[in-house]
Motif scaffolding. Structure first.
Motif, PDB file in Angstrom:
ATOM      1  N   PRO A 211     -75.671  -0.201   4.819  1.00 38.19           N
ATOM      2  CA  PRO A 211     -74.600   0.071   5.519  1.00 38.19           C
ATOM      3  C   PRO A 211     -73.381   0.487   4.635  1.00 38.19           C
ATOM      4  O   PRO A 211     -73.384   0.466   3.380  1.00 38.19           O
ATOM      5  CB  PRO A 211     -74.178  -1.498   6.075  1.00 38.19           C
ATOM      6  N   PRO A 212     -72.149   0.796   5.134  1.00 37.43           N
ATOM      7  CA  PRO A 212     -71.098   1.487   4.249  1.00 37.43           C
ATOM      8  C   PRO A 212     -70.203   0.426   3.853  1.00 37.43           C
ATOM      9  O   PRO A 212     -69.484   0.793   2.675  1.00 37.43           O
ATOM     10  CB  PRO A 212     -70.413   2.187   5.256  1.00 37.43           C
ATOM     11  N   LEU A 213     -69.949  -0.782   4.291  1.00 34.83           N
ATOM     12  CA  LEU A 213     -68.884  -1.479   3.973  1.00 34.83           C
ATOM     13  C   LEU A 213     -68.611  -1.862   2.389  1.00 34.83           C
ATOM     14  O   LEU A 213     -67.351  -1.540   1.757  1.00 34.83           O
ATOM     15  CB  LEU A 213     -68.866  -3.031   4.755  1.00 34.83           C
ATOM     16  N   PHE A 214     -69.559  -2.407   1.535  1.00 32.20           N
ATOM     17  CA  PHE A 214     -69.518  -2.551   0.326  1.00 32.20           C
ATOM     18  C   PHE A 214     -69.093  -1.556  -0.669  1.00 32.20           C
ATOM     19  O   PHE A 214     -68.369  -1.479  -1.584  1.00 32.20           O
ATOM     20  CB  PHE A 214     -70.918  -3.332  -0.452  1.00 32.20           C
ATOM     21  N   SER A 215     -69.861  -0.463  -0.068  1.00 33.34           N
ATOM     22  CA  SER A 215     -69.694   0.830  -1.076  1.00 33.34           C
ATOM     23  C   SER A 215     -68.123   1.364  -1.206  1.00 33.34           C
ATOM     24  O   SER A 215     -67.705   2.063  -1.880  1.00 33.34           O
ATOM     25  CB  SER A 215     -70.360   2.059  -0.553  1.00 33.34           C
ATOM     26  N   LEU A 216     -67.276   1.031  -0.261  1.00 33.45           N
ATOM     27  CA  LEU A 216     -65.801   1.298  -0.164  1.00 33.45           C
ATOM     28  C   LEU A 216     -65.485   0.616  -1.472  1.00 33.45           C
ATOM     29  O   LEU A 216     -64.072   1.421  -1.953  1.00 33.45           O
ATOM     30  CB  LEU A 216     -65.259   0.947   0.985  1.00 33.45           C
ATOM     31  N   LEU A 217     -65.585  -0.512  -1.970  1.00 30.33           N
ATOM     32  CA  LEU A 217     -65.033  -0.995  -3.136  1.00 30.33           C
ATOM     33  C   LEU A 217     -65.090  -0.149  -4.394  1.00 30.33           C
ATOM     34  O   LEU A 217     -64.051   0.336  -4.673  1.00 30.33           O
ATOM     35  CB  LEU A 217     -65.526  -2.427  -3.474  1.00 30.33           C
ATOM     36  N   PRO A 218     -66.300   0.027  -4.703  1.00 29.44           N
ATOM     37  CA  PRO A 218     -66.613   0.886  -6.002  1.00 29.44           C
ATOM     38  C   PRO A 218     -66.201   2.405  -5.772  1.00 29.44           C
ATOM     39  O   PRO A 218     -65.661   3.179  -6.531  1.00 29.44           O
ATOM     40  CB  PRO A 218     -68.083   0.689  -6.384  1.00 29.44           C
ATOM     41  N   GLY A 219     -66.315   2.821  -4.570  1.00 33.43           N
ATOM     42  CA  GLY A 219     -66.140   4.412  -4.123  1.00 33.43           C
ATOM     43  C   GLY A 219     -64.402   4.371  -4.052  1.00 33.43           C
ATOM     44  O   GLY A 219     -64.237   5.603  -4.637  1.00 33.43           O
ATOM     45  N   PHE A 220     -63.696   3.673  -3.766  1.00 34.61           N
ATOM     46  CA  PHE A 220     -62.304   3.589  -3.818  1.00 34.61           C
ATOM     47  C   PHE A 220     -62.133   3.904  -5.436  1.00 34.61           C
ATOM     48  O   PHE A 220     -61.087   4.566  -5.725  1.00 34.61           O
ATOM     49  CB  PHE A 220     -61.705   2.492  -3.153  1.00 34.61           C
ATOM     50  N   ALA A 221     -62.307   2.908  -5.966  1.00 36.90           N
ATOM     51  CA  ALA A 221     -62.111   3.111  -7.624  1.00 36.90           C
ATOM     52  C   ALA A 221     -62.622   4.344  -8.254  1.00 36.90           C
ATOM     53  O   ALA A 221     -61.934   4.987  -9.013  1.00 36.90           O
ATOM     54  CB  ALA A 221     -62.807   1.748  -8.447  1.00 36.90           C
ATOM     55  N   HIS A 222     -63.944   4.681  -7.816  1.00 36.69           N
ATOM     56  CA  HIS A 222     -64.312   6.045  -8.392  1.00 36.69           C
ATOM     57  C   HIS A 222     -63.484   7.138  -7.940  1.00 36.69           C
ATOM     58  O   HIS A 222     -63.268   8.305  -8.856  1.00 36.69           O
ATOM     59  CB  HIS A 222     -65.707   6.068  -7.919  1.00 36.69           C
ATOM     60  N   SER A 223     -62.970   7.185  -6.854  1.00 35.92           N
ATOM     61  CA  SER A 223     -62.264   8.437  -6.319  1.00 35.92           C
ATOM     62  C   SER A 223     -60.667   8.439  -6.986  1.00 35.92           C
ATOM     63  O   SER A 223     -60.260   9.541  -6.753  1.00 35.92           O
ATOM     64  CB  SER A 223     -61.898   8.035  -4.740  1.00 35.92           C
ATOM     65  N   LEU A 224     -60.352   7.355  -7.747  1.00 34.63           N
ATOM     66  CA  LEU A 224     -59.120   7.475  -8.141  1.00 34.63           C
ATOM     67  C   LEU A 224     -58.927   8.071  -9.234  1.00 34.63           C
ATOM     68  O   LEU A 224     -57.566   9.182  -9.352  1.00 34.63           O
ATOM     69  CB  LEU A 224     -58.570   5.969  -8.733  1.00 34.63           C
ATOM     70  N   LYS A 225     -60.041   8.790 -10.151  1.00 37.20           N
ATOM     71  CA  LYS A 225     -59.803   9.653 -11.261  1.00 37.20           C
ATOM     72  C   LYS A 225     -60.817  10.676 -11.114  1.00 37.20           C
ATOM     73  O   LYS A 225     -60.867  11.592 -11.833  1.00 37.20           O
ATOM     74  CB  LYS A 225     -59.897   8.865 -12.465  1.00 37.20           C
TER      75      LYS A 225
END
Length: 449
Positions: A78-92
């Motif tokens: 499911p997608p929910l948890f992945s948004l946490l590290p995904g957001f941090a990864h997308s910052l840079k």
């Protein structure tokens, strides 16, 4: 005291968080970051996966030499948890660039600290005296196994949050929307990872045990809502592929000796062996609480039992992914404090000695990673072993010594354990971690031969 312990929890989780656990010991951290970042940036779930249905049906998005291929749509989780590290990864970075461990683990520091605060709230509902509440928070804030595991980018750390929230909501309070929140927590747990189904099932089982119809319905509808939403997610991208992947996940091997292997032969934070004694002591304390404290700890025990059953039903005997156990850690701490409370109340000095023995590996880890194991003789370690039984010895040979003074001595010993926890976290080295694992395996293989 609450603020001080929370600050300590944050500091210990932040200290060298990108240094240990070792980046790359599990590629699941990068998988979660790729998944979340690809959803955020392109609206298409993409990550690496080895599942056969992707290659059989030509869903390979990008081959990677020597690595698992990127697949799209990636429907393993499911997608929910992945948004946490995904957001941090997308910052840079772009989603498909290799994620920075320092960046994707940063949200986990805050999540781990929040979980310590939630355990505080839960303990306050179970223990009347503040000393036991503070001790619960202090153990969870400082024990190396619990600190190191909370840094890892895996969905189980968010499942810890949902577990603690569910247990808080299950306490009999006059909250208007308590059962609606329970339903929501159950659904969110399933949307975090498939293993999150344990949470609504545990809510249902507890409601059944105490004949609470609203809790039963919250568990049932939370489970149904979570599964339906996850199924809709899969259907939106590719229903047949989603079904094939779920069937593939359900076909994993299981083993009847799984729990024995996980907790006693191969306790680990990620893949390699790591002994500090807290996990094994927590497991044994949980079974004692299950027998001694049936009514008060019924909700906690229900969650522990269903988590253990899930691990047994879904993990093979040689599956050493340490994160499968993370949901149990705060529950283990509550059981540990419940047993300590009983030890002090009933002056059960023999049990204190046995507890001390189970936590002795902590001193070994401290000596190895602190670099002073060669300076401490075998006699020194034997003296440390005996310390835990000093209270029992005093009660036998010196009956005039008051129970108050013996209890103070036990509190001092426990304070030493807490300080040793902190010391281990601040001196821990990757090199000794590798040596500890390889040394244990070499010796174990030699013993078998």
């Amino acid at each position: 005291m609450f603020i001080l312990i929370i600050l300590l929890a944050f500091f210990l989780r932040f200290f060298n968080y990108s240094y240990f656990p070792i980046g790359g010991e599990t590629a699941d951290e990068s998988a979660w970051a790729f998944l979340g970042a690809s959803i955020i940036e392109e609206g298409q779930p993409t990550s690496w996966s080895y599942f056969k249905p992707y290659s059989d049906n030509n869903y390979i998005y990008q081959s990677r030499e020597g690595l698992a291929p990127f697949v799209r749509p990636a429907l393993d989780h499911p997608p929910l948890f992945s948004l946490l590290p995904g957001f941090a990864h997308s910052l840079k970075n772009n989603w498909d660039s290799f994620p920075s461990i320092k960046l994707i683990r940063f949200p986990m520091i805050f999540l781990g600290t929040i979980n310590v605060a939630l355990l505080f709230i839960l303990a306050d509902k179970y223990f009347k005296k503040k000393r036991w509440v503070y001790l619960t928070g202090l153990i969870y804030a400082t024990a190396p196994s619990f600190v190191f595991s909370s840094r890892l980018v895996v969905a189980e750390n968010l499942l810890v949050t949902w577990t603690l929230l569910a247990l808080i909501l299950l306490r009999p309070e006059k909250w208007k929307f308590r059962y609606v929140l329970l339903l929501l927590v159950g659904a969110l747990a399933v949307l975090t990872k498939v293993s999150g189904i344990v949470i609504p099932i545990s809510i249902f089982a507890y409601g059944l045990a105490i004949k609470d119809k609203k809790a039963i319905m919250a568990g049932v509808w939370g489970l149904i809502a979570g599964i339906l939403l996850f199924a809709l997610w899969g259907a939106f991208f590719n229903w047949q592929l989603f079904v094939d992947i779920m069937m593939g996940q359900s076909a994993r091997d299981i083993g009847l000796a799984t729990l024995h292997h996980r907790f006693f032969l191969h306790p680990g934070i990620i893949e390699k062996i790591f002994f500090d004694g807290w996990i094994i002591f927590g497991l044994i304390a949980s079974f004692i609480s299950l027998y001694k404290n049936k009514k008060t700890f019924l909700a906690l025990n229900t969650f522990i039992i269903f988590n253990l059953l899930f691990i047994l039903a879904t993990s093979g005997e040689n599956t050493y992914h340490g994160w499968y156990d993370y949901m149990l850690y705060p529950l283990f701490v509550a059981a540990i404090v419940d047993n300590l409370k009983r030890i002090f109340k009933k002056d059960n000095y023999k049990i204190f000695g046995l507890m001390w023995i189970m936590l002795l590996p902590l001193f070994r880890v401290a000596s190895v990673h602190g670099g002073w194991s060669e300076q401490v003789s075998s006699l020194g370690f034997r003296v440390v072993m005996v310390l835990g039984f000093v209270p029992y010895g005093l009660s036998l040979i010196a009956p005039k010594v008051s129970k108050k003074h013996i209890n103070i001595f036990m509190w001092i010993l426990f304070g030493i354990l807490i300080l040793t926890n902190i010391y281990v976290i601040t001196v821990f080295t990757q090199e000794n971690y590798w040596e500890m694992d390889s040394g244990f395996r070499t010796q174990w293989c030699a013993d078998l031969i």
